[in-house]
Motif scaffolding. Sequence first.
Motif, PDB file in Angstrom:
ATOM      1  N   ARG A   1     -10.068  -5.517  -1.287  1.00  0.00           N
ATOM      2  CA  ARG A   1     -11.269  -5.602  -0.451  1.00  0.00           C
ATOM      3  C   ARG A   1     -12.007  -6.932  -0.646  1.00  0.00           C
ATOM      4  NH1 ARG A   1     -15.149  -2.074  -2.948  1.00  0.00           N
ATOM      5  NH2 ARG A   1     -15.778  -3.990  -3.976  1.00  0.00           N
ATOM      6  N   ASP A   2     -12.066  -7.390  -1.918  1.00  0.00           N
ATOM      7  CA  ASP A   2     -12.808  -8.616  -2.207  1.00  0.00           C
ATOM      8  C   ASP A   2     -11.980  -9.880  -1.998  1.00  0.00           C
ATOM      9  OD1 ASP A   2     -14.862  -6.912  -2.798  1.00  0.00           O
ATOM     10  OD2 ASP A   2     -14.726  -7.149  -4.981  1.00  0.00           O
ATOM     11  N   GLY A   3     -10.782  -9.718  -1.467  1.00  0.00           N
ATOM     12  CA  GLY A   3      -9.983 -10.876  -1.082  1.00  0.00           C
ATOM     13  C   GLY A   3      -9.263 -11.589  -2.214  1.00  0.00           C
ATOM     14  N   TRP A   4      -9.033 -10.897  -3.344  1.00  0.00           N
ATOM     15  CA  TRP A   4      -8.260 -11.504  -4.440  1.00  0.00           C
ATOM     16  C   TRP A   4      -6.769 -11.314  -4.226  1.00  0.00           C
ATOM     17  CZ3 TRP A   4     -10.820 -14.805  -7.298  1.00  0.00           C
ATOM     18  CH2 TRP A   4     -12.206 -14.637  -7.463  1.00  0.00           C
ATOM     19  N   ILE A   5      -6.409 -10.159  -3.635  1.00  0.00           N
ATOM     20  CA  ILE A   5      -5.021  -9.937  -3.248  1.00  0.00           C
ATOM     21  C   ILE A   5      -5.005  -9.606  -1.760  1.00  0.00           C
ATOM     22  CG2 ILE A   5      -4.201  -9.171  -5.514  1.00  0.00           C
ATOM     23  CD1 ILE A   5      -4.537  -6.346  -4.783  1.00  0.00           C
ATOM     24  N   GLU A   6      -3.859  -9.833  -1.133  1.00  0.00           N
ATOM     25  CA  GLU A   6      -3.773  -9.571   0.311  1.00  0.00           C
ATOM     26  C   GLU A   6      -2.391  -9.050   0.664  1.00  0.00           C
ATOM     27  OE1 GLU A   6      -4.883 -13.477   1.706  1.00  0.00           O
ATOM     28  OE2 GLU A   6      -2.909 -14.310   1.263  1.00  0.00           O
ATOM     29  N   VAL A   7      -2.313  -8.396   1.818  1.00  0.00           N
ATOM     30  CA  VAL A   7      -1.019  -7.905   2.303  1.00  0.00           C
ATOM     31  C   VAL A   7      -0.176  -9.115   2.670  1.00  0.00           C
ATOM     32  CG1 VAL A   7       0.137  -6.597   4.122  1.00  0.00           C
ATOM     33  CG2 VAL A   7      -2.005  -5.747   3.141  1.00  0.00           C
ATOM     34  N   PHE A   8       1.062  -9.097   2.211  1.00  0.00           N
ATOM     35  CA  PHE A   8       1.983 -10.197   2.493  1.00  0.00           C
ATOM     36  C   PHE A   8       2.754  -9.891   3.763  1.00  0.00           C
ATOM     37  CE2 PHE A   8       6.225 -12.082   2.184  1.00  0.00           C
ATOM     38  CZ  PHE A   8       5.887 -13.422   2.052  1.00  0.00           C
ATOM     39  N   GLY A   9       2.482 -10.633   4.822  1.00  0.00           N
ATOM     40  CA  GLY A   9       3.201 -10.445   6.091  1.00  0.00           C
ATOM     41  C   GLY A   9       3.137  -9.007   6.565  1.00  0.00           C
ATOM     42  N   LYS A  10       3.992  -8.653   7.467  1.00  0.00           N
ATOM     43  CA  LYS A  10       4.058  -7.272   7.953  1.00  0.00           C
ATOM     44  C   LYS A  10       5.403  -6.684   7.540  1.00  0.00           C
ATOM     45  CE  LYS A  10       0.183  -6.369   9.905  1.00  0.00           C
ATOM     46  NZ  LYS A  10      -0.380  -6.478   8.524  1.00  0.00           N
ATOM     47  N   SER A  11       5.358  -5.630   6.712  1.00  0.00           N
ATOM     48  CA  SER A  11       6.618  -5.012   6.285  1.00  0.00           C
ATOM     49  C   SER A  11       7.064  -4.014   7.346  1.00  0.00           C
ATOM     50  CB  SER A  11       6.426  -4.266   4.962  1.00  0.00           C
ATOM     51  OG  SER A  11       5.548  -4.967   4.127  1.00  0.00           O
ATOM     52  N   PRO A  12       8.380  -3.953   7.593  1.00  0.00           N
ATOM     53  CA  PRO A  12       8.895  -2.910   8.498  1.00  0.00           C
ATOM     54  C   PRO A  12       8.469  -1.523   7.986  1.00  0.00           C
ATOM     55  CG  PRO A  12      10.662  -4.391   7.764  1.00  0.00           C
ATOM     56  CD  PRO A  12       9.424  -4.807   7.050  1.00  0.00           C
ATOM     57  N   LYS A  13       8.315  -0.586   8.879  1.00  0.00           N
ATOM     58  CA  LYS A  13       7.746   0.740   8.569  1.00  0.00           C
ATOM     59  C   LYS A  13       8.342   1.392   7.316  1.00  0.00           C
ATOM     60  CE  LYS A  13       4.342   1.762  11.297  1.00  0.00           C
ATOM     61  NZ  LYS A  13       3.683   0.472  10.958  1.00  0.00           N
ATOM     62  N   LYS A  14       9.677   1.401   7.185  1.00  0.00           N
ATOM     63  CA  LYS A  14      10.240   2.182   6.080  1.00  0.00           C
ATOM     64  C   LYS A  14      10.204   1.443   4.739  1.00  0.00           C
ATOM     65  CE  LYS A  14      14.853   1.524   8.117  1.00  0.00           C
ATOM     66  NZ  LYS A  14      14.377   1.395   9.513  1.00  0.00           N
ATOM     67  N   HIS A  15       9.745   0.182   4.749  1.00  0.00           N
ATOM     68  CA  HIS A  15       9.650  -0.565   3.493  1.00  0.00           C
ATOM     69  C   HIS A  15       8.273  -0.419   2.873  1.00  0.00           C
ATOM     70  CE1 HIS A  15      13.587  -2.130   3.969  1.00  0.00           C
ATOM     71  NE2 HIS A  15      13.295  -2.938   4.982  1.00  0.00           N
ATOM     72  N   LYS A  16       8.227  -0.591   1.557  1.00  0.00           N
ATOM     73  CA  LYS A  16       6.940  -0.593   0.863  1.00  0.00           C
ATOM     74  C   LYS A  16       6.154  -1.828   1.281  1.00  0.00           C
ATOM     75  CE  LYS A  16       8.054   1.865  -3.364  1.00  0.00           C
ATOM     76  NZ  LYS A  16       9.415   1.899  -3.910  1.00  0.00           N
ATOM     77  N   THR A  17       4.837  -1.675   1.362  1.00  0.00           N
ATOM     78  CA  THR A  17       3.992  -2.821   1.668  1.00  0.00           C
ATOM     79  C   THR A  17       4.051  -3.819   0.516  1.00  0.00           C
ATOM     80  OG1 THR A  17       2.502  -1.341   2.848  1.00  0.00           O
ATOM     81  CG2 THR A  17       1.658  -3.522   2.340  1.00  0.00           C
ATOM     82  N   LEU A  18       4.162  -5.084   0.844  1.00  0.00           N
ATOM     83  CA  LEU A  18       4.171  -6.138  -0.157  1.00  0.00           C
ATOM     84  C   LEU A  18       2.827  -6.862  -0.162  1.00  0.00           C
ATOM     85  CD1 LEU A  18       7.735  -7.572   0.553  1.00  0.00           C
ATOM     86  CD2 LEU A  18       7.052  -6.071  -1.334  1.00  0.00           C
ATOM     87  N   TYR A  19       2.447  -7.339  -1.345  1.00  0.00           N
ATOM     88  CA  TYR A  19       1.166  -8.031  -1.501  1.00  0.00           C
ATOM     89  C   TYR A  19       1.392  -9.362  -2.191  1.00  0.00           C
ATOM     90  CZ  TYR A  19      -0.564  -3.325  -0.609  1.00  0.00           C
ATOM     91  OH  TYR A  19      -0.799  -2.106  -0.048  1.00  0.00           O
ATOM     92  N   ASP A  20       0.425 -10.263  -2.046  1.00  0.00           N
ATOM     93  CA  ASP A  20       0.429 -11.459  -2.873  1.00  0.00           C
ATOM     94  C   ASP A  20      -1.004 -11.867  -3.188  1.00  0.00           C
ATOM     95  OD1 ASP A  20      -0.309 -12.526  -0.421  1.00  0.00           O
ATOM     96  OD2 ASP A  20       1.064 -14.227  -0.510  1.00  0.00           O
ATOM     97  N   LEU A  21      -1.154 -12.827  -4.093  1.00  0.00           N
ATOM     98  CA  LEU A  21      -2.489 -13.320  -4.425  1.00  0.00           C
ATOM     99  C   LEU A  21      -2.982 -14.184  -3.279  1.00  0.00           C
ATOM    100  CD1 LEU A  21      -2.478 -14.400  -8.186  1.00  0.00           C
ATOM    101  CD2 LEU A  21      -3.208 -12.246  -7.173  1.00  0.00           C
TER     102      LEU A  21
END
Length: 150
Positions: free
Chosen positions: A69-89
């Motif tokens: 929420r505070d913008g330290w980590i963010e969703v990395f790109g858009k993962s296809p539906k059946k994949h786990k969501t990926l994040y990065d700093l």
Amino acid sequence: SNLMKLKVNDCLKYWRVIRYFIKSKHGLTTSDLDMLLFLYSEDIFTKEKFKEFNELLSWDKDRFDRLLRDGWIEVFGKSPKKHKTLYDLSFKSQRVISSIYKKLSGEEIPTDVKNNRIFVKNVKYSDKVYRNMILEMNKLRQQQRRLSPE
């Protein structure tokens, strides 16, 4: 580079002071900072990887959501539906951590009110103690820089 070369074993000498400054400037807890330092070299990570390291830290069930929420980590790109969501700093996190490494390598901590709220007039006692140590540290680093051949 005008950063002085410290003895290999000397770069953590002021870690506590640097950490205090970074926490004060960015409103992070020690555990938040430990988490960001861990994730810094992970590049892209899953929520599972986050939870794995979170086990070591002081318990905070909201840490992931808060850092997101505070913008330290963010969703990395858009993962296809059946994949786990990926994040990065986020870029913000990367800037802060890069600033930590520079300070560990000899860069001075700012002492102006705009960049360091520890130097505001009415601060708590512990801020004053750290303020003195920051001035001491900066003075030492200036001397070391003058003595070391470029």
